[in-house]
Design a protein around this motif. Structure first.
Motif, PDB file in Angstrom:
ATOM      1  N   HIS A 230      94.757   2.967  40.578  1.00  0.00           N
ATOM      2  CA  HIS A 230      94.796   4.364  41.018  1.00  0.00           C
ATOM      3  C   HIS A 230      96.195   4.926  40.797  1.00  0.00           C
ATOM      4  N   SER A 231      96.245   6.212  40.534  1.00  0.00           N
ATOM      5  CA  SER A 231      97.522   6.904  40.402  1.00  0.00           C
ATOM      6  C   SER A 231      97.701   7.832  41.600  1.00  0.00           C
ATOM      7  N   LEU A 232      98.806   7.676  42.284  1.00  0.00           N
ATOM      8  CA  LEU A 232      99.136   8.506  43.436  1.00  0.00           C
ATOM      9  C   LEU A 232     100.262   9.447  43.061  1.00  0.00           C
ATOM     10  N   ARG A 233     100.018  10.743  43.191  1.00  0.00           N
ATOM     11  CA  ARG A 233     101.055  11.752  42.919  1.00  0.00           C
ATOM     12  C   ARG A 233     101.455  12.388  44.245  1.00  0.00           C
ATOM     13  N   ILE A 234     102.731  12.289  44.576  1.00  0.00           N
ATOM     14  CA  ILE A 234     103.190  12.736  45.882  1.00  0.00           C
ATOM     15  C   ILE A 234     104.689  12.998  45.825  1.00  0.00           C
ATOM     16  N   PHE A 268      87.302  -2.253  47.227  1.00  0.00           N
ATOM     17  CA  PHE A 268      88.034  -1.703  48.365  1.00  0.00           C
ATOM     18  C   PHE A 268      88.108  -0.177  48.291  1.00  0.00           C
ATOM     19  N   PRO A 269      87.827   0.540  49.419  1.00  0.00           N
ATOM     20  CA  PRO A 269      87.874   2.016  49.431  1.00  0.00           C
ATOM     21  C   PRO A 269      89.310   2.524  49.508  1.00  0.00           C
ATOM     22  N   LEU A 270      90.047   2.406  48.430  1.00  0.00           N
ATOM     23  CA  LEU A 270      91.480   2.707  48.455  1.00  0.00           C
ATOM     24  C   LEU A 270      91.746   4.176  48.751  1.00  0.00           C
ATOM     25  N   GLU A 271      91.021   5.083  48.099  1.00  0.00           N
ATOM     26  CA  GLU A 271      91.307   6.510  48.265  1.00  0.00           C
ATOM     27  C   GLU A 271      91.180   6.929  49.724  1.00  0.00           C
ATOM     28  N   LYS A 272      90.104   6.481  50.377  1.00  0.00           N
ATOM     29  CA  LYS A 272      89.890   6.830  51.782  1.00  0.00           C
ATOM     30  C   LYS A 272      90.962   6.197  52.667  1.00  0.00           C
ATOM     31  N   THR A 273      91.187   4.904  52.483  1.00  0.00           N
ATOM     32  CA  THR A 273      92.153   4.173  53.311  1.00  0.00           C
ATOM     33  C   THR A 273      93.563   4.722  53.138  1.00  0.00           C
ATOM     34  N   LEU A 274      93.944   4.983  51.886  1.00  0.00           N
ATOM     35  CA  LEU A 274      95.282   5.480  51.614  1.00  0.00           C
ATOM     36  C   LEU A 274      95.461   6.902  52.133  1.00  0.00           C
ATOM     37  N   GLY A 275      94.393   7.698  52.041  1.00  0.00           N
ATOM     38  CA  GLY A 275      94.454   9.065  52.558  1.00  0.00           C
ATOM     39  C   GLY A 275      94.734   9.079  54.051  1.00  0.00           C
ATOM     40  N   ILE A 276      94.053   8.203  54.780  1.00  0.00           N
ATOM     41  CA  ILE A 276      94.266   8.111  56.226  1.00  0.00           C
ATOM     42  C   ILE A 276      95.679   7.625  56.525  1.00  0.00           C
ATOM     43  N   PHE A 277      96.109   6.603  55.796  1.00  0.00           N
ATOM     44  CA  PHE A 277      97.438   6.026  56.014  1.00  0.00           C
ATOM     45  C   PHE A 277      98.540   7.052  55.784  1.00  0.00           C
ATOM     46  N   LEU A 278      98.451   7.793  54.681  1.00  0.00           N
ATOM     47  CA  LEU A 278      99.485   8.777  54.371  1.00  0.00           C
ATOM     48  C   LEU A 278      99.483   9.927  55.367  1.00  0.00           C
ATOM     49  N   GLY A 279      98.279  10.324  55.803  1.00  0.00           N
ATOM     50  CA  GLY A 279      98.182  11.379  56.803  1.00  0.00           C
ATOM     51  C   GLY A 279      98.855  10.984  58.103  1.00  0.00           C
ATOM     52  N   GLU A 280      98.664   9.730  58.494  1.00  0.00           N
ATOM     53  CA  GLU A 280      99.296   9.240  59.725  1.00  0.00           C
ATOM     54  C   GLU A 280     100.814   9.205  59.606  1.00  0.00           C
ATOM     55  N   LYS A 281     101.302   9.067  58.375  1.00  0.00           N
ATOM     56  CA  LYS A 281     102.748   9.030  58.145  1.00  0.00           C
ATOM     57  C   LYS A 281     103.331  10.434  57.932  1.00  0.00           C
ATOM     58  N   PHE A 283     102.277  12.689  55.547  1.00  0.00           N
ATOM     59  CA  PHE A 283     102.177  13.167  54.161  1.00  0.00           C
ATOM     60  C   PHE A 283     100.791  13.754  53.932  1.00  0.00           C
ATOM     61  N   ASN A 284     100.753  15.051  53.635  1.00  0.00           N
ATOM     62  CA  ASN A 284      99.469  15.715  53.446  1.00  0.00           C
ATOM     63  C   ASN A 284      99.277  16.295  52.049  1.00  0.00           C
ATOM     64  N   ASP A 285     100.371  16.491  51.333  1.00  0.00           N
ATOM     65  CA  ASP A 285     100.294  17.083  49.995  1.00  0.00           C
ATOM     66  C   ASP A 285     100.393  15.980  48.944  1.00  0.00           C
ATOM     67  N   PHE A 286      99.241  15.461  48.535  1.00  0.00           N
ATOM     68  CA  PHE A 286      99.221  14.384  47.544  1.00  0.00           C
ATOM     69  C   PHE A 286      97.857  14.367  46.859  1.00  0.00           C
ATOM     70  N   SER A 287      97.782  13.638  45.755  1.00  0.00           N
ATOM     71  CA  SER A 287      96.504  13.449  45.060  1.00  0.00           C
ATOM     72  C   SER A 287      96.380  11.992  44.631  1.00  0.00           C
ATOM     73  N   ILE A 288      95.154  11.490  44.686  1.00  0.00           N
ATOM     74  CA  ILE A 288      94.875  10.109  44.289  1.00  0.00           C
ATOM     75  C   ILE A 288      93.707  10.131  43.310  1.00  0.00           C
ATOM     76  N   GLU A 289      93.847   9.463  42.194  1.00  0.00           N
ATOM     77  CA  GLU A 289      92.739   9.368  41.246  1.00  0.00           C
ATOM     78  C   GLU A 289      92.692   7.999  40.603  1.00  0.00           C
ATOM     79  N   LYS A 290      91.470   7.538  40.350  1.00  0.00           N
ATOM     80  CA  LYS A 290      91.286   6.265  39.668  1.00  0.00           C
ATOM     81  C   LYS A 290      91.559   6.476  38.174  1.00  0.00           C
TER      82      LYS A 290
END
Length: 308
Positions: A230-234, A268-281, A283-290
């Motif tokens: 996955h590529s994470l842009r943030i 593994f549901p990376l997009e969902k898990t990572l979205g929750i993790f970043l939100g808790e930290k 970080f709300n402005d990001f994109s994740i794509e396989k």
């Protein structure tokens, strides 16, 4: 397929330093074979042993049937070698350089003139044939250097970092020449640290600290990564990278430009898990794509396994 280059347990040491460490491989006739690795990985040392310039500390190798230890002179007569620093004479013009290198390979008279004219046309440098080499742009010098290497029509070409310092357009033109040579049946052995160039090779050996850590076609190497990528842009990607590196569900994370490439298990549901993790930290402005794995993903993955 006909094997042109074969190497078995090849090793080269300089004092206590091992530059090439017990490597083995084969290269077939007409194949474009790439050595991909960082500076100091042992790429140039390997080429120099195969060209008969250096003798190995141990191991064996053959080029077109000639032994790289016992028949170095014979090898030099049937190969073309283009070094990192183009071996051209700045105080001679283009034609004089070609005639000089041709004479070294035993060409003379009409045969020499014929081969020089062929190279000028092939490399598209006829318009510069009377210019002094020192005044030429690096891209023209590059084409002249490969022209000098193929004057005697060798069956095997060794190209050591041939496009280093050359702009992307010149690099693309250079690779068009390489494809032409391969179609003519010449075997091309090329070293590079450019990942996009490695895509042009039929097969690639990944080299780290003198050892081959993987060897296959670019497509097969990419498929060898048994993970999703996955590529994470943030924003603040360096800070985020440090946070991600400690997460147990992430197998590998690497910075690519301003993005972060992340390897995780296929299911593994990376997009969902990572979205929750970043939100808790926060970080709300990001994109994740396989994405499909790149050769850079492959190299980073294998390199980290090797270092472990």
């Amino acid at each position: 397929m006909e094997t042109t280059v074969s190497v078995e347990n090849l090793t080269r040491k300089f004092g206590d330093f091992t530059a090439v460490d017990n490597i083995s491989f084969e290269v077939n006739r007409g194949e474009i074979f790439g050595f991909l690795g960082p500076n100091g990985a042992g790429k140039s040392t390997t080429i120099k042993m195969l060209c008969g310039i250096l003798s190995p500390t141990s191991g064996s190798g053959h080029v077109s049937g000639y032994d790289i230890v016992k028949e170095q002179t014979a090898i030099k007569s049937i190969i073309g070698y283009m070094s990192q620093k183009f071996a051209l004479y700045d105080d001679l013009n283009v034609v004089d350089n070609l005639e000089f290198f041709g004479s070294i390979y035993g060409l003379e008279g009409n045969k020499l003139k014929e081969r020089v004219n062929m190279v000028l046309d092939m490399a598209e440098i006829s318009g510069q044939k009377n210019e002094m080499v020192q005044s030429l742009p690096i891209g023209i010098k590059q084409r002249l250097a490969i022209g000098a290497a193929i004057l005697h029509d060798p069956p095997v070409l060794f190209l050591d970092e041939p496009t280093s310092g050359v702009d992307p357009i010149m690099r693309r033109n250079f690779w068009e020449l390489i494809y032409r040579f391969s179609k003519e049946g010449k075997t091309i052995f090329v070293t590079t640290h450019y990942l996009d160039e490695a895509e042009h090779c039929n097969r690639i050996a990944l080299l780290i600290s003198g050892r081959i850590i993987a060897l296959d076609s670019p497509d097969h190497l990419k498929k060898s990564i048994a993970y999703n990528v996955h590529s994470l842009r943030i924003n603040k990607f360096v800070e985020v990278f440090d946070l991600l590196s400690g997460q147990e569900y992430i197998h590998e994370a690497a910075i690519f430009g301003s993005d972060i490439h992340i390897l995780s298990d296929v299911e593994f549901p990376l997009e969902k898990t990572l979205g929750i993790f970043l939100g808790e930290k926060g970080f709300n402005d990001f994109s994740i794509e396989k994405i499909l794995p790149s050769l850079e993903d492959v190299f980073v993955t294998y390199a980290r396994k090797f270092n472990v």
